[in-house]
Design a protein around this motif. Structure first.
Motif, short mmCIF file in Angstrom:
data_model
loop_
_atom_site.label_atom_id
_atom_site.label_comp_id
_atom_site.label_asym_id
_atom_site.label_seq_id
_atom_site.Cartn_x
_atom_site.Cartn_y
_atom_site.Cartn_z
N ALA A 94 18.51 -6.57 14.72
CA ALA A 94 18.81 -5.56 15.74
C ALA A 94 19.27 -6.19 17.05
O ALA A 94 20.21 -5.71 17.69
N ASP B 113 15.84 -15.99 21.65
CA ASP B 113 15.39 -15.77 20.26
C ASP B 113 14.54 -16.92 19.74
O ASP B 113 14.95 -18.08 19.78
N ALA B 114 13.38 -16.58 19.22
CA ALA B 114 12.47 -17.57 18.66
C ALA B 114 12.86 -17.98 17.23
O ALA B 114 12.16 -18.78 16.59
N ALA C 133 12.99 -16.59 14.14
CA ALA C 133 12.14 -16.34 12.97
C ALA C 133 12.33 -14.91 12.48
O ALA C 133 11.37 -14.18 12.25
N SER C 134 13.59 -14.52 12.31
CA SER C 134 13.87 -13.18 11.79
C SER C 134 13.29 -13.03 10.39
O SER C 134 13.36 -13.95 9.57
N GLN C 135 12.76 -11.86 10.10
CA GLN C 135 12.27 -11.58 8.75
C GLN C 135 13.39 -11.74 7.73
O GLN C 135 13.13 -12.03 6.57
N ALA D 182 10.20 -15.88 24.48
CA ALA D 182 9.87 -15.29 25.78
C ALA D 182 8.36 -15.12 25.87
O ALA D 182 7.72 -14.66 24.92
N ASN E 129 10.18 -7.43 16.83
CA ASN E 129 9.59 -7.12 15.53
C ASN E 129 8.17 -7.69 15.40
O ASN E 129 7.26 -7.20 16.06
N LEU F 196 12.83 -2.67 14.16
CA LEU F 196 11.67 -1.99 13.56
C LEU F 196 10.71 -1.47 14.62
O LEU F 196 9.94 -0.54 14.35
N GLN G 197 15.04 -1.54 6.71
CA GLN G 197 16.32 -1.87 6.05
C GLN G 197 17.22 -2.48 7.12
O GLN G 197 17.37 -1.92 8.22
N SER G 198 17.81 -3.61 6.76
CA SER G 198 18.64 -4.33 7.74
C SER G 198 19.76 -3.47 8.29
O SER G 198 20.07 -3.53 9.49
C1 LIG Z 1 10.36 -10.55 2.31
C2 LIG Z 1 11.34 -9.59 2.95
C3 LIG Z 1 12.45 -9.19 2.25
C4 LIG Z 1 13.35 -8.29 2.83
N1 LIG Z 1 14.43 -7.92 2.10
C5 LIG Z 1 15.30 -7.03 2.62
C6 LIG Z 1 16.43 -6.60 1.87
O1 LIG Z 1 16.65 -7.03 0.73
N2 LIG Z 1 17.27 -5.70 2.44
C7 LIG Z 1 17.08 -5.19 3.69
O2 LIG Z 1 17.87 -4.37 4.14
N3 LIG Z 1 16.03 -5.60 4.44
C8 LIG Z 1 15.13 -6.50 3.93
N4 LIG Z 1 14.05 -6.89 4.68
C9 LIG Z 1 13.82 -6.27 5.99
C10 LIG Z 1 14.60 -6.91 7.15
O3 LIG Z 1 14.34 -8.30 7.20
C11 LIG Z 1 14.19 -6.20 8.44
O4 LIG Z 1 14.43 -4.81 8.32
C12 LIG Z 1 14.96 -6.71 9.66
O5 LIG Z 1 14.88 -8.12 9.76
C13 LIG Z 1 14.39 -6.07 10.93
O6 LIG Z 1 15.18 -6.44 12.02
P1 LIG Z 1 14.56 -6.64 13.48
O7 LIG Z 1 15.70 -7.02 14.35
O8 LIG Z 1 13.72 -5.48 13.84
O9 LIG Z 1 13.54 -7.88 13.34
P2 LIG Z 1 13.84 -9.40 12.92
O10 LIG Z 1 15.11 -9.49 12.16
O11 LIG Z 1 12.59 -9.89 12.27
O12 LIG Z 1 14.07 -10.13 14.31
C14 LIG Z 1 13.06 -10.30 15.28
C15 LIG Z 1 13.41 -11.56 16.08
O13 LIG Z 1 12.62 -11.60 17.28
C16 LIG Z 1 12.22 -12.95 17.49
N5 LIG Z 1 11.07 -12.96 18.40
C17 LIG Z 1 9.81 -12.51 18.19
N6 LIG Z 1 9.06 -12.66 19.30
C18 LIG Z 1 9.87 -13.23 20.24
C19 LIG Z 1 9.69 -13.62 21.59
N7 LIG Z 1 8.54 -13.45 22.24
N8 LIG Z 1 10.74 -14.20 22.24
C20 LIG Z 1 11.93 -14.38 21.62
N9 LIG Z 1 12.15 -14.01 20.33
C21 LIG Z 1 11.15 -13.43 19.66
C22 LIG Z 1 11.93 -13.49 16.10
O14 LIG Z 1 11.90 -14.89 16.07
C23 LIG Z 1 13.12 -12.87 15.33
O15 LIG Z 1 14.25 -13.73 15.37
C24 LIG Z 1 13.13 -7.79 4.13
C25 LIG Z 1 12.01 -8.24 4.85
C26 LIG Z 1 11.12 -9.10 4.27
C27 LIG Z 1 9.90 -9.55 5.05
#
Ligand SMILES: Cc1cc2nc3c(=O)[nH]c(=O)nc-3n(C[C@H](O)[C@H](O)[C@H](O)COP(=O)(O)OP(=O)(O)OC[C@H]3O[C@@H](n4cnc5c(N)ncnc54)[C@H](O)[C@@H]3O)c2cc1C
Length: 198
Positions: free
Chosen positions: A18, A37-38, A40-42, A87, A117, A163, A170-171
């Motif tokens: 996101a 960004d740290a 560690a995206s899921q 952060a 997240n 999230l 879902q991505s």
């Molecule tokens: C095992 C697994 C399998 C998956 N498979 C699928 C799939 O097949 N298809 C699909 O659509 N989705 C899948 N997903 C779901 C998908 O990964 C998530 O929906 C998506 O990553 C959510 O996006 P986000 O941006 O909310 O969080 P994220 O992508 O997790 O990004 C959050 C970011 O914030 C950073 N962060 C956290 N705290 C801090 C801080 N204090 N300072 C700076 N940075 C920080 C983290 O390091 C990370 O980079 C899966 C998830 C998992 C766990």
């Protein structure tokens, strides 16, 4: 605040699905954009992403880490800066917002987007209420209480993305919601509805 803190129109904390999507839109709209960004995206552990319409399928799989690499370079090409760090401090009562990282990097932003997240424990330290996101079966995902798909929070200029905005895991939905937040901020800043059509 140190005088050498970098300023950006938009500071996005969390550069996963996101956050990067949001950055692409704010940067493309001409807003200076800083992503912290740290890294560690899921999504980065997902070997095969088969459910991004038009982009990936079982026949032409895309790895989660590849998606992140492409999204990072796309946001950077649009003008976003990406700082790899966590952060740890965010002032909610100063304008511009002031952000400090674990390694001492400081920046300020007129808008801040929280897209962390699994980094939600930090948000509770900042005073946000978080609750289990019941759209995600594991029960491990949280959302910021009061925030919906538009990411708007009770703090003017502060948005949540991904999230944390109470969406399913879902991505493609996280990317769409992040883009929506970016478009809203761009529209607010430009004083007209922002649209990117090539
Ligand atoms: C095992 C697994 C399998 C998956 N498979 C699928 C799939 O097949 N298809 C699909 O659509 N989705 C899948 N997903 C779901 C998908 O990964 C998530 O929906 C998506 O990553 C959510 O996006 P986000 O941006 O909310 O969080 P994220 O992508 O997790 O990004 C959050 C970011 O914030 C950073 N962060 C956290 N705290 C801090 C801080 N204090 N300072 C700076 N940075 C920080 C983290 O390091 C990370 O980079 C899966 C998830 C998992 C766990």
């Amino acid at each position: 605040m140190k005088n050498d803190a970098q300023h950006a129109d938009v500071v996005i904390i969390g550069g996963g699905v996101a956050g990067l999507s949001c950055a692409l839109y704010t940067a493309k709209a001409g807003l200076s954009t800083m992503v912290i960004d740290a890294e560690a995206s899921q999504l980065q552990t997902v070997k095969q992403l088969n459910n991004v319409p038009g982009l990936s399928s079982p026949a032409a799989p895309l790895g989660g880490s590849d998606w992140l690499i492409y999204a990072r370079s796309q946001a950077q090409e649009a003008g976003a800066k990406i700082h790899g760090d966590r952060a740890t401090k965010l002032s909610l009562d100063t304008r511009p917002f002031h952000v400090v990282t674990e390694r001492g990097f400081e920046c300020t932003g007129d808008f801040v987007v929280l897209a962390v997240n699994l980094g939600y424990p930090w948000l509770t330290e900042l005073g946000f209420d978080v609750a289990v996101n019941e759209h995600v079966p594991s029960g491990k995902i949280r959302y910021v209480v009061g925030a919906g798909y538009d990411g708007v929070t009770a703090v003017d200029g502060l948005y949540v993305a991904g999230l944390l905005a109470h969406i399913p895991s879902q991505s493609v939905i996280a990317a769409g919601q992040g883009a929506f937040v970016g478009v809203q901020i761009a529209s607010r800043q430009l004083g007209r509805p922002y649209m990117w059509h090539d």
